[in-house]
Design a protein around this motif. Structure first.
Motif, PDB file in Angstrom:
ATOM      1  N   ARG A  11       0.829  -1.212   0.000  1.00 61.67           N
ATOM      2  CA  ARG A  11       0.000   0.000   0.000  1.00 61.67           C
ATOM      3  C   ARG A  11       0.862   1.260   0.000  1.00 61.67           C
ATOM      4  O   ARG A  11       0.561   2.230  -0.694  1.00 61.67           O
ATOM      5  CB  ARG A  11      -0.939   0.002   1.202  1.00 61.67           C
ATOM      6  CG  ARG A  11      -2.066  -0.972   1.058  1.00 61.67           C
ATOM      7  CD  ARG A  11      -2.903  -1.037   2.322  1.00 61.67           C
ATOM      8  NE  ARG A  11      -3.991  -1.964   2.121  1.00 61.67           N
ATOM      9  CZ  ARG A  11      -5.221  -1.756   2.527  1.00 61.67           C
ATOM     10  NH1 ARG A  11      -5.529  -0.661   3.187  1.00 61.67           N
ATOM     11  NH2 ARG A  11      -6.152  -2.637   2.292  1.00 61.67           N
ATOM     12  N   ASP A  89      -8.901  -1.936  -3.073  1.00 57.39           N
ATOM     13  CA  ASP A  89      -8.646  -2.073  -1.641  1.00 57.39           C
ATOM     14  C   ASP A  89      -8.129  -0.778  -1.011  1.00 57.39           C
ATOM     15  O   ASP A  89      -8.185  -0.611   0.204  1.00 57.39           O
ATOM     16  CB  ASP A  89      -7.687  -3.235  -1.351  1.00 57.39           C
ATOM     17  CG  ASP A  89      -6.347  -3.098  -2.054  1.00 57.39           C
ATOM     18  OD1 ASP A  89      -6.307  -2.578  -3.190  1.00 57.39           O
ATOM     19  OD2 ASP A  89      -5.339  -3.522  -1.475  1.00 57.39           O
ATOM     20  N   VAL A  90      -7.646   0.171  -1.828  1.00 61.82           N
ATOM     21  CA  VAL A  90      -7.114   1.417  -1.290  1.00 61.82           C
ATOM     22  C   VAL A  90      -7.790   2.670  -1.859  1.00 61.82           C
ATOM     23  O   VAL A  90      -7.532   3.780  -1.392  1.00 61.82           O
ATOM     24  CB  VAL A  90      -5.582   1.524  -1.489  1.00 61.82           C
ATOM     25  CG1 VAL A  90      -4.859   0.443  -0.716  1.00 61.82           C
ATOM     26  CG2 VAL A  90      -5.218   1.503  -2.951  1.00 61.82           C
ATOM     27  N   GLU A  91      -8.645   2.499  -2.875  1.00 62.63           N
ATOM     28  CA  GLU A  91      -9.257   3.661  -3.520  1.00 62.63           C
ATOM     29  C   GLU A  91     -10.578   3.281  -4.168  1.00 62.63           C
ATOM     30  O   GLU A  91     -10.873   2.099  -4.342  1.00 62.63           O
ATOM     31  CB  GLU A  91      -8.308   4.248  -4.571  1.00 62.63           C
ATOM     32  CG  GLU A  91      -7.965   3.286  -5.697  1.00 62.63           C
ATOM     33  CD  GLU A  91      -6.720   3.644  -6.471  1.00 62.63           C
ATOM     34  OE1 GLU A  91      -5.992   4.575  -6.078  1.00 62.63           O
ATOM     35  OE2 GLU A  91      -6.462   2.979  -7.481  1.00 62.63           O
ATOM     36  N   LYS A 105      -8.571   8.072  -2.667  1.00 60.52           N
ATOM     37  CA  LYS A 105      -8.065   7.144  -1.639  1.00 60.52           C
ATOM     38  C   LYS A 105      -9.067   7.020  -0.509  1.00 60.52           C
ATOM     39  O   LYS A 105      -9.702   7.990  -0.107  1.00 60.52           O
ATOM     40  CB  LYS A 105      -6.735   7.649  -1.060  1.00 60.52           C
ATOM     41  CG  LYS A 105      -5.611   7.628  -2.034  1.00 60.52           C
ATOM     42  CD  LYS A 105      -5.246   6.228  -2.358  1.00 60.52           C
ATOM     43  CE  LYS A 105      -4.195   6.165  -3.415  1.00 60.52           C
ATOM     44  NZ  LYS A 105      -4.337   4.985  -4.226  1.00 60.52           N
ATOM     45  N   HIS A 106      -9.185   5.793   0.016  1.00 58.99           N
ATOM     46  CA  HIS A 106      -9.971   5.563   1.229  1.00 58.99           C
ATOM     47  C   HIS A 106      -9.298   6.317   2.378  1.00 58.99           C
ATOM     48  O   HIS A 106      -8.083   6.533   2.375  1.00 58.99           O
ATOM     49  CB  HIS A 106     -10.040   4.076   1.573  1.00 58.99           C
ATOM     50  CG  HIS A 106     -10.767   3.248   0.564  1.00 58.99           C
ATOM     51  ND1 HIS A 106     -12.087   3.427   0.250  1.00 58.99           N
ATOM     52  CD2 HIS A 106     -10.339   2.214  -0.206  1.00 58.99           C
ATOM     53  CE1 HIS A 106     -12.452   2.542  -0.659  1.00 58.99           C
ATOM     54  NE2 HIS A 106     -11.394   1.801  -0.961  1.00 58.99           N
ATOM     55  N   GLU A 109      -5.386   6.139   3.836  1.00 62.22           N
ATOM     56  CA  GLU A 109      -4.434   5.594   2.840  1.00 62.22           C
ATOM     57  C   GLU A 109      -3.377   6.599   2.384  1.00 62.22           C
ATOM     58  O   GLU A 109      -2.382   6.211   1.819  1.00 62.22           O
ATOM     59  CB  GLU A 109      -5.193   5.071   1.616  1.00 62.22           C
ATOM     60  CG  GLU A 109      -6.059   3.874   1.885  1.00 62.22           C
ATOM     61  CD  GLU A 109      -5.279   2.631   2.311  1.00 62.22           C
ATOM     62  OE1 GLU A 109      -4.079   2.537   2.017  1.00 62.22           O
ATOM     63  OE2 GLU A 109      -5.883   1.760   2.945  1.00 62.22           O
TER      64      GLU A 109
END
Length: 113
Positions: A11, A89-91, A105-106, A109
């Motif tokens: 990540r 999983d990250v955005e 982005k979440h 992150e």
């Protein structure tokens, strides 16, 4: 290294890659803005920017106007990518256009989140 450690490292690398691509594109946008100041008729011309996805192997170019590029970065945690270049999983995708997407982005992150 544990699976969790590898995931955190992955990540971090994704975000670093995206930030590096955006830094390059920001320099490009600055040059294009200077060109528009000299020739205002060029404001609507599409110019090549690099895809800001997290893949270090991606060398895809996006043809967008400077206004589209700047609009995609309305907040610091947004990036402009080729359609489909998303790491869910990250955005997540905030905008879909024919020739580019905008991802955000979440929470947690980005560096400093």
């Amino acid at each position: 290294m544990s699976e969790t450690g590898w995931e955190l490292l992955r990540r971090d690398r994704l975000v670093k890659n995206e930030l590096s691509f955006r830094d390059y594109n920001n320099r490009r946008a600055g040059l294009e803005q200077q060109a528009v100041a000299i020739d205002p008729s060029s404001v609507e011309e599409s110019v090549p920017f690099v895809c800001e996805c997290g893949s270090a192997d991606c060398v895809g170019a996006l043809m967008v106007t400077v206004d589209e590029y700047e609009g995609a970065h309305s907040t610091p945690n947004r990036f402009i990518v080729k359609p489909g270049h998303v790491y869910e999983d990250v955005e997540f995708v905030t905008e879909r256009h024919d020739h580019y997407w905008v991802v955000e982005k979440h929470s947690g992150e980005m560096p400093g989140d």
